[in-house]
Design an enzyme around this catalytic site. Structure first.
Site, mmCIF file in Angstrom:
data_model
loop_
_atom_site.group_PDB
_atom_site.id
_atom_site.type_symbol
_atom_site.label_atom_id
_atom_site.label_comp_id
_atom_site.label_asym_id
_atom_site.label_seq_id
_atom_site.Cartn_x
_atom_site.Cartn_y
_atom_site.Cartn_z
ATOM 1 N N GLU A 121 -1.562 9.439 -16.987
ATOM 2 C CA GLU A 121 -0.992 10.737 -16.631
ATOM 3 C C GLU A 121 -0.344 11.413 -17.836
ATOM 4 O OE1 GLU A 121 1.546 10.719 -13.223
ATOM 5 O OE2 GLU A 121 0.212 9.406 -12.095
ATOM 6 N N HIS A 178 5.147 0.665 -10.213
ATOM 7 C CA HIS A 178 3.899 1.110 -9.581
ATOM 8 C C HIS A 178 2.724 0.279 -10.065
ATOM 9 C CE1 HIS A 178 0.243 3.468 -8.928
ATOM 10 N NE2 HIS A 178 0.869 3.900 -7.859
ATOM 11 N N GLU A 209 0.467 -2.035 -7.499
ATOM 12 C CA GLU A 209 -0.981 -1.888 -7.607
ATOM 13 C C GLU A 209 -1.598 -2.561 -8.821
ATOM 14 O OE1 GLU A 209 -2.537 1.885 -6.742
ATOM 15 O OE2 GLU A 209 -1.246 2.217 -5.016
ATOM 16 N N VAL A 237 11.532 8.077 -9.047
ATOM 17 C CA VAL A 237 11.903 8.557 -7.716
ATOM 18 C C VAL A 237 11.776 7.427 -6.701
ATOM 19 C CG1 VAL A 237 11.046 10.861 -8.294
ATOM 20 C CG2 VAL A 237 9.617 9.314 -6.959
ATOM 21 N N HIS A 241 6.332 4.728 -2.098
ATOM 22 C CA HIS A 241 6.257 3.305 -2.462
ATOM 23 C C HIS A 241 7.579 2.590 -2.196
ATOM 24 C CE1 HIS A 241 2.241 3.404 -3.946
ATOM 25 N NE2 HIS A 241 2.509 4.280 -4.893
#
Length: 295
Positions: A121, A178, A209, A237, A241
């Site tokens: 990203e 994450h 993941e 944040v 999840h």
């Protein structure tokens, strides 16, 4: 990769209140002036967490850089669309925000992401900003949260400080990131190494993941002599999840897995952006970017 909600939030989310969207400033105003600091986040549809994390980072930027207009952009169009349809709140995507800056006559543009790492990203953001390089006199992108060794030390200090009251000697503190298939996933192992090197042997880092997975973290905790487990997201944040994969009551959640293993579990459903030390680190990265623009 930063925190991610790949699917549009569904009916499950609407069964409980994510907070009042009107309390959050989308920072999509015009009248930007000639200097703008654009804070780019993946985004979250959890209104309270958005205000307490991303919003708090943006407020810290406004305090640190009063000569800059601070604006917001999200990279997740799914989240932008969901907030728009559910709450009637409009948040810019990156293209919208860059066009807004150009249309408002911004000369110096500093882009500070709230991404955790230099992953896919972040690369996409760099590329998109590069397409607008001719629209501004000067434009630069700040570094993500975990870049230098000093960053890892600062994040460790913030996280261990935030969980110190739970560090009883019989408690394992597990941080849920994450995870990504990209090479940048190595930041989680590096954070684990940083914690261990500093003597925080009861802190464990895993991902939703990628690797280390829940099974790896559970096995590591079971190898110790713990009675209690504290779960906290290693994400800016506390969105889908944190609320579901970590603290949910479903069979595949981290909370359920540790409870089934016989531990007393406490879930800290708060994003890293709520911690002052994390916000200061983002400000420090933005300061380096601002300095490069003002040279």
């Amino acid at each position: 990769m930063a925190q991610t909600e790949y699917a549009a939030p569904g009916a499950d989310e609407e069964n409980y209140d994510t907070g009042d969207a009107s309390l959050d400033d989308p920072r999509n105003q015009d009248g930007i002036g000639e200097q703008e600091l654009l804070v780019v986040s993946f985004g979250t549809s959890y209104n309270d967490s958005r205000r307490l994390t991303i919003g708090a980072v943006e407020e810290a930027m406004e305090e640190a850089f009063p000569e800059y207009s601070v604006r917001r952009a999200f990279t997740s169009q799914i989240i932008i669309d969901h907030i728009s349809s559910r709450d009637g709140v409009s948040i810019d995507n990156v293209t919208d925000a860059l066009n807004r800056a150009a249309d408002n006559g911004v000369r110096n543009l500093v882009v500070q992401p709230t991404h955790l790492m230099n992953g896919l990203e972040y690369t996409d953001l760099i590329n998109e900003v590069a397409e607008f390089s001719d629209a501004f006199e000067k434009v630069t992108v700040g570094e993500p949260l975990l870049t230098s060794e000093e960053d890892f030390q600062a994040v460790m200090k913030a996280v261990t400080g935030a969980t110190a009251e739970y560090d009883s000697g019989e408690t394992a503190i597990c941080l849920m990131g994450h995870g990504t298939e990209a090479e940048s996933n190595r930041v989680y192992a590096r954070m684990q190494d940083t914690l261990e090197a500093a003597g925080y042997a009861n802190y464990y880092v895993g991902t939703v993941e990628a690797e280390p997975a829940l099974e790896d973290v559970l096995a590591a905790v079971q190898a110790g002599n713990y009675k209690k487990v504290v779960l906290m997201p290693l994400m800016v944040v506390a969105g889908d999840h944190a609320n579901n994969d970590m603290a949910g009551d479903e069979e595949d959640s981290w909370k359920t897995a540790f409870e089934n293993a016989g531990y007393e579990v406490t879930c800290l459903v708060r994003g890293l952006g709520e911690l002052e030390g994390i916000r200061q680190l983002f400000v420090d990265h933005a300061q380096a970017a601002v300095s490069s623009v003002e040279e």
